[in-house]
Design an enzyme around this catalytic site. Structure first.
Site, PDB file in Angstrom:
ATOM      1  N   LYS A 181     -15.249  14.801 -24.918  1.00 30.00           N
ATOM      2  CA  LYS A 181     -13.948  15.107 -25.526  1.00 30.00           C
ATOM      3  C   LYS A 181     -13.320  13.829 -26.091  1.00 30.00           C
ATOM      4  O   LYS A 181     -13.762  12.724 -25.757  1.00 30.00           O
ATOM      5  CB  LYS A 181     -13.032  15.733 -24.475  1.00 30.00           C
ATOM      6  CG  LYS A 181     -12.774  14.836 -23.273  1.00 30.00           C
ATOM      7  CD  LYS A 181     -12.054  15.592 -22.169  1.00 30.00           C
ATOM      8  CE  LYS A 181     -11.756  14.685 -20.982  1.00 30.00           C
ATOM      9  NZ  LYS A 181     -11.148  15.412 -19.866  1.00 30.00           N
ATOM     10  N   ARG A 219      -2.800  22.367 -12.834  1.00 29.13           N
ATOM     11  CA  ARG A 219      -2.843  22.221 -14.289  1.00 29.13           C
ATOM     12  C   ARG A 219      -3.505  23.492 -14.809  1.00 29.13           C
ATOM     13  O   ARG A 219      -2.863  24.533 -14.873  1.00 29.13           O
ATOM     14  CB  ARG A 219      -3.599  20.933 -14.670  1.00 29.13           C
ATOM     15  CG  ARG A 219      -3.529  20.610 -16.150  1.00 29.13           C
ATOM     16  CD  ARG A 219      -4.220  19.293 -16.498  1.00 29.13           C
ATOM     17  NE  ARG A 219      -5.667  19.316 -16.272  1.00 29.13           N
ATOM     18  CZ  ARG A 219      -6.476  18.308 -16.599  1.00 29.13           C
ATOM     19  NH1 ARG A 219      -6.010  17.213 -17.153  1.00 29.13           N
ATOM     20  NH2 ARG A 219      -7.774  18.405 -16.370  1.00 29.13           N
ATOM     21  N   TYR A 245       6.376  -9.839 -36.669  1.00 36.89           N
ATOM     22  CA  TYR A 245       7.629  -9.068 -36.670  1.00 36.89           C
ATOM     23  C   TYR A 245       8.521  -9.504 -35.519  1.00 36.89           C
ATOM     24  O   TYR A 245       8.067  -9.656 -34.391  1.00 36.89           O
ATOM     25  CB  TYR A 245       7.322  -7.577 -36.523  1.00 36.89           C
ATOM     26  CG  TYR A 245       6.694  -6.964 -37.739  1.00 36.89           C
ATOM     27  CD1 TYR A 245       7.351  -6.969 -38.977  1.00 36.89           C
ATOM     28  CD2 TYR A 245       5.447  -6.367 -37.665  1.00 36.89           C
ATOM     29  CE1 TYR A 245       6.775  -6.393 -40.094  1.00 36.89           C
ATOM     30  CE2 TYR A 245       4.859  -5.779 -38.772  1.00 36.89           C
ATOM     31  CZ  TYR A 245       5.533  -5.803 -39.994  1.00 36.89           C
ATOM     32  OH  TYR A 245       4.960  -5.239 -41.090  1.00 36.89           O
ATOM     33  N   MET A 286       0.556  -2.827 -37.223  1.00 38.87           N
ATOM     34  CA  MET A 286      -0.198  -1.585 -37.386  1.00 38.87           C
ATOM     35  C   MET A 286      -1.672  -1.856 -37.691  1.00 38.87           C
ATOM     36  O   MET A 286      -2.561  -1.222 -37.118  1.00 38.87           O
ATOM     37  CB  MET A 286       0.419  -0.726 -38.500  1.00 38.87           C
ATOM     38  CG  MET A 286      -0.211   0.644 -38.599  1.00 38.87           C
ATOM     39  SD  MET A 286       0.470   1.639 -39.921  1.00 38.87           S
ATOM     40  CE  MET A 286       2.066   2.054 -39.280  1.00 38.87           C
TER      41      MET A 286
HETATM   42  C1  PLP Z   1     -11.701  14.923 -18.763  1.00 44.19           C
HETATM   43  C2  PLP Z   1     -12.222  15.821 -17.724  1.00 44.19           C
HETATM   44  C3  PLP Z   1     -13.374  15.466 -17.006  1.00 44.19           C
HETATM   45  C4  PLP Z   1     -13.994  14.093 -17.079  1.00 44.19           C
HETATM   46  O1  PLP Z   1     -13.158  13.215 -16.364  1.00 44.19           O
HETATM   47  P1  PLP Z   1     -13.501  11.704 -16.056  1.00 44.19           P
HETATM   48  O2  PLP Z   1     -12.524  11.295 -15.023  1.00 44.19           O
HETATM   49  O3  PLP Z   1     -13.323  10.952 -17.323  1.00 44.19           O
HETATM   50  O4  PLP Z   1     -14.900  11.654 -15.573  1.00 44.19           O
HETATM   51  C5  PLP Z   1     -13.899  16.406 -16.133  1.00 44.19           C
HETATM   52  N1  PLP Z   1     -13.317  17.623 -15.993  1.00 44.19           N
HETATM   53  C6  PLP Z   1     -12.197  17.970 -16.649  1.00 44.19           C
HETATM   54  C7  PLP Z   1     -11.621  19.320 -16.419  1.00 44.19           C
HETATM   55  C8  PLP Z   1     -11.602  17.082 -17.524  1.00 44.19           C
HETATM   56  O5  PLP Z   1     -10.485  17.443 -18.154  1.00 44.19           O
END
Ligand code: PLP
Length: 372
Positions: free
Chosen positions: A38, A132, A265, A313
């Site tokens: 991801k 969550r 800046y 930036m």
């Molecule tokens: C991002 C994520 C992972 C991977 O997590 P890491 O701590 O980076 O290994 C695994 N499961 C879920 C549900 C996640 O959102």
């Protein structure tokens, strides 16, 4: 276009292969790796990374969104692609067209998918204590109901640990409770004759600290890239993990500042004596945190150079007074090795007051990713 012109990322694919071997060494033979690719593979470049993993025999991946899944499919990634997050019903088309596995967020979301009526492959999220994503573990009847929805092909259930990185007694017992809740859900499903599904629970720290509890898949993320979330993190399993990513840029010019002059800046950097400043062609739009202004370091010609003034930036300045012979065109290393020195993502994260996950996942689109 010349990839190493302005600012770029180098990926050490040997390190990636090495990390796969390290995880395989730790995991039981019947637990498959399902790496998290991801957020553009934590900034590394999702297509490059997923292709390399596919070549190493990895057949399952986690993404955050349907669009990330679509991108990987278009790039020729096969195998299982699990969408960990929310997909809007307007995007359900993509789940089907690109053969993505959607997470069932809770009973309400399952009802939404049922109303759509088309056939979806899903994994059911179970909330074992993070609160969550997932249907609450206690609601076993609701979870069973999801399994019985006609148009849902439920091929897995999973949960997520929220304090598996912690070593305190409290964090360890909370994690063990989460594991128990998850196992209880699995047992209840089996008691009702529902047995044909995969289970998974652990991300990086779950794997590294609770390797005795592995299920069918292990969702390795940050550690898979050879990075710990925090600089001082320790884990029960001490794998030899090697960082895959280096972040580099160019020195675009070098100039002398006289005593009492400012730079950048807000003129927040002020010289107390004559200093030598190098300008780099990378900035916060590339993912260098602005919070590193006047506080982080980079490497140039094997030496540390402090960041001078505010990160802009697209550019930034560093103080190279102590480094001889720095000239335009020289490489500046923001993450990685230069000579005998190394700056790790964990170091940059510590200077910026965050975790390395945030540092690497925000590395910009503009950076060319190069496998070396
Ligand atoms: C991002 C994520 C992972 C991977 O997590 P890491 O701590 O980076 O290994 C695994 N499961 C879920 C549900 C996640 O959102």
């Amino acid at each position: 276009m010349y990839c190493k012109g302005r600012a770029w990322i180098e990926l050490n694919m040997d390190h990636l292969k090495h990390n796969i071997q390290e995880f395989r060494r730790l995991l039981p033979w019947d637990c498959a790796l399902m790496p998290a690719v991801k957020a553009n593979a934590y900034g590394h470049g999702a297509v490059l990374v997923a292709k390399a993993l596919q070549e190493q025999g990895i057949r399952a991946f986690c993404v955050a969104s349907a669009s990330e899944g679509v991108m990987l499919r278009r790039a020729g990634i096969s195998g299982e692609l699990l969408v960990l997050g929310y997909t809007h019903p307007e995007e359900f088309d993509d789940l089907i067209a690109y053969d993505l596995i959607q997470t069932v967020i809770d009973g309400n979301y399952a009802a939404q998918m049922e109303r759509d009526g088309r056939r979806f492959t899903v994994h059911v999220g179970i909330d074992t204590g993070m609160h969550r994503i997932g249907e609450r573990w206690e609601n076993i009847e609701q979870i069973v109901k999801i399994f019985r929805i006609k148009n849902l092909d439920v091929t897995g259930v999973y949960s997520h640990l929220c304090v598996s990185d912690g070593q305190s007694q409290r964090e360890q017992s909370y994690t063990l409770e989460q594991i128990q809740h998850f196992e209880q859900v699995i047992a209840e499903l089996q008691r009702r004759g529902i047995t044909d599904f995969k289970c998974h629970l652990q991300g990086s720290y779950g794997i590294l600290n609770y390797s005795q509890y592995c299920f069918d898949y292990a969702r390795a993320g940050i550690a898979f890239y050879g990075i710990y979330s925090g600089k001082n993190d320790s884990t029960k399993a001490a794998l030899d993990l090697k960082p895959v990513l280096s972040l580099k840029s160019r020195v675009t010019s070098v100039k002398n500042l006289y005593q009492g002059e400012g730079a950048g800046y807000g003129l927040t950097y002020r010289t107390e004596e004559d200093r030598k400043i190098a300008v780099l062609s990378i900035g916060y739009a590339d993912g260098v945190p602005r919070s590193l202004s006047n506080c982080g370091y980079i490497l140039c010609n094997g030496k540390m150079a402090p960041i001078a003034g505010r990160v802009c930036m697209d550019q930034m300045m560093v103080d190279v007074t102590e480094i001889p012979r720095v000239k335009p065109g020289d490489e500046a290393v923001l993450i990685g090795r230069s000579g005998a020195l190394e700056i790790r993502a964990e170091d940059m994260a510590q200077w910026a007051g965050t975790i390395s996950n945030e540092i690497v996942s925000r590395l910009g689109e503009r950076l060319e990713r190069i496998a070396v």
